[in-house]
Write a protein that holds these residues in place. Structure first.
Motif, short mmCIF file in Angstrom:
data_model
loop_
_atom_site.label_atom_id
_atom_site.label_comp_id
_atom_site.label_asym_id
_atom_site.label_seq_id
_atom_site.Cartn_x
_atom_site.Cartn_y
_atom_site.Cartn_z
N SER A 31 0.83 -1.26 0.12
CA SER A 31 0.18 -0.03 0.09
C SER A 31 0.95 1.25 -0.03
O SER A 31 0.30 2.50 -0.09
CB SER A 31 -0.98 -0.10 1.32
OG SER A 31 -0.20 -0.01 2.41
N ALA A 32 2.31 1.18 -0.06
CA ALA A 32 2.97 2.18 0.02
C ALA A 32 2.72 3.03 -1.16
O ALA A 32 2.35 2.76 -2.30
CB ALA A 32 4.56 2.05 0.03
N PRO A 33 3.17 4.29 -1.18
CA PRO A 33 3.13 5.55 -2.52
C PRO A 33 3.92 4.87 -3.52
O PRO A 33 4.99 4.22 -3.05
CB PRO A 33 3.44 6.89 -1.81
CG PRO A 33 3.58 6.52 -0.31
CD PRO A 33 3.67 5.30 0.15
N LEU A 34 3.52 5.41 -4.75
CA LEU A 34 4.39 4.94 -6.08
C LEU A 34 5.77 5.40 -5.84
O LEU A 34 6.64 4.63 -6.17
CB LEU A 34 3.55 5.62 -7.14
CG LEU A 34 4.22 5.38 -8.41
CD1 LEU A 34 4.47 3.98 -8.90
CD2 LEU A 34 3.96 6.05 -9.58
N GLU A 35 5.94 6.66 -5.16
CA GLU A 35 7.33 7.09 -5.05
C GLU A 35 8.39 6.15 -4.22
O GLU A 35 9.60 5.76 -4.64
CB GLU A 35 7.53 8.31 -4.32
CG GLU A 35 6.77 9.52 -5.20
CD GLU A 35 5.12 9.56 -5.31
OE1 GLU A 35 4.77 8.94 -4.25
OE2 GLU A 35 4.70 10.06 -6.21
N ALA A 36 7.77 5.48 -3.44
CA ALA A 36 8.55 4.49 -2.46
C ALA A 36 8.91 3.16 -3.23
O ALA A 36 9.80 2.67 -3.10
CB ALA A 36 7.71 4.09 -1.03
N TRP A 37 7.97 2.78 -4.23
CA TRP A 37 8.30 1.48 -5.04
C TRP A 37 9.16 1.95 -6.07
O TRP A 37 10.09 1.13 -6.53
CB TRP A 37 6.79 1.12 -5.35
CG TRP A 37 6.35 0.38 -4.63
CD1 TRP A 37 5.02 0.49 -3.82
CD2 TRP A 37 6.54 -0.99 -4.41
NE1 TRP A 37 4.89 -0.55 -2.99
CE2 TRP A 37 5.67 -1.70 -3.40
CE3 TRP A 37 7.58 -2.12 -4.86
CZ2 TRP A 37 5.92 -2.76 -2.91
CZ3 TRP A 37 7.65 -3.17 -4.33
CH2 TRP A 37 6.74 -3.57 -3.40
N ILE A 38 9.33 3.33 -6.73
CA ILE A 38 10.00 3.73 -7.57
C ILE A 38 11.43 3.46 -7.02
O ILE A 38 12.63 3.06 -7.61
CB ILE A 38 9.74 5.02 -8.07
CG1 ILE A 38 8.61 4.94 -9.00
CG2 ILE A 38 11.00 5.61 -9.17
CD1 ILE A 38 8.03 6.18 -9.28
N GLU A 39 11.67 4.13 -5.84
CA GLU A 39 12.65 4.15 -5.03
C GLU A 39 13.29 2.81 -4.76
O GLU A 39 14.66 2.50 -5.08
CB GLU A 39 12.72 4.88 -3.68
CG GLU A 39 13.95 4.68 -2.90
CD GLU A 39 14.97 6.07 -3.38
OE1 GLU A 39 16.23 5.96 -2.81
OE2 GLU A 39 14.51 7.02 -3.95
N ALA A 40 12.61 1.96 -4.27
CA ALA A 40 13.00 0.56 -4.18
C ALA A 40 13.41 -0.35 -5.34
O ALA A 40 14.11 -1.11 -5.25
CB ALA A 40 12.07 -0.19 -3.37
N VAL A 41 12.75 -0.16 -6.30
CA VAL A 41 12.84 -0.98 -7.61
C VAL A 41 14.06 -0.42 -8.68
O VAL A 41 14.86 -1.25 -9.17
CB VAL A 41 11.54 -1.10 -8.39
CG1 VAL A 41 11.52 -1.85 -9.77
CG2 VAL A 41 10.39 -1.85 -7.50
N TYR A 42 13.97 0.90 -8.83
CA TYR A 42 14.74 1.49 -9.78
C TYR A 42 16.05 2.15 -9.29
O TYR A 42 16.93 2.28 -10.22
CB TYR A 42 14.02 2.47 -10.68
CG TYR A 42 12.84 1.77 -11.44
CD1 TYR A 42 13.36 0.85 -12.43
CD2 TYR A 42 11.77 1.82 -10.92
CE1 TYR A 42 12.23 0.38 -13.11
CE2 TYR A 42 10.66 1.19 -11.90
CZ TYR A 42 10.83 0.37 -12.82
OH TYR A 42 9.89 -0.16 -13.42
#
Length: 91
Positions: A31-42
């Motif tokens: 449920s984390a914000p998209l920015e957190a996922w972008i940081e973790a993945v890319y």
């Protein structure tokens, strides 16, 4: 040549394995914000020296492993099943 010693199948060429990324990353909650996922993945660092990585023995037992590998020499110092690995442990 990079060879990985699978704890279940023995030593194999790295071509039998699929790289699964940095084993030190703590992924955010779904449920984390998209920015957190972008940081973790890319967003990645490029470490020199000992590093923990996820690898799947895709052409063998298919299990996920944690491989400790020196990024400068490619020397592998530890391989263990991902399900029993202790996060952040390096010896």
């Amino acid at each position: 040549m990079l060879r990985i010693n699978c704890p279940f199948c023995g030593e194999r060429d790295h071509s039998e394995f699929t790289y699964g990324g940095d084993a030190n990353i703590a992924y955010p909650e779904l449920s984390a914000p998209l920015e957190a996922w972008i940081e973790a993945v890319y967003v990645r660092s490029n470490p020199k020296g000992p590093h923990r990585e996820r690898w799947q023995h895709s052409d063998g037992c298919r299990l996920w492993l944690i491989v400790e590998r020196d990024t400068l020499t490619h020397a592998i110092t530890r391989v263990e099943p991902a399900r029993t690995a202790i996060p952040g442990l390096m010896k």
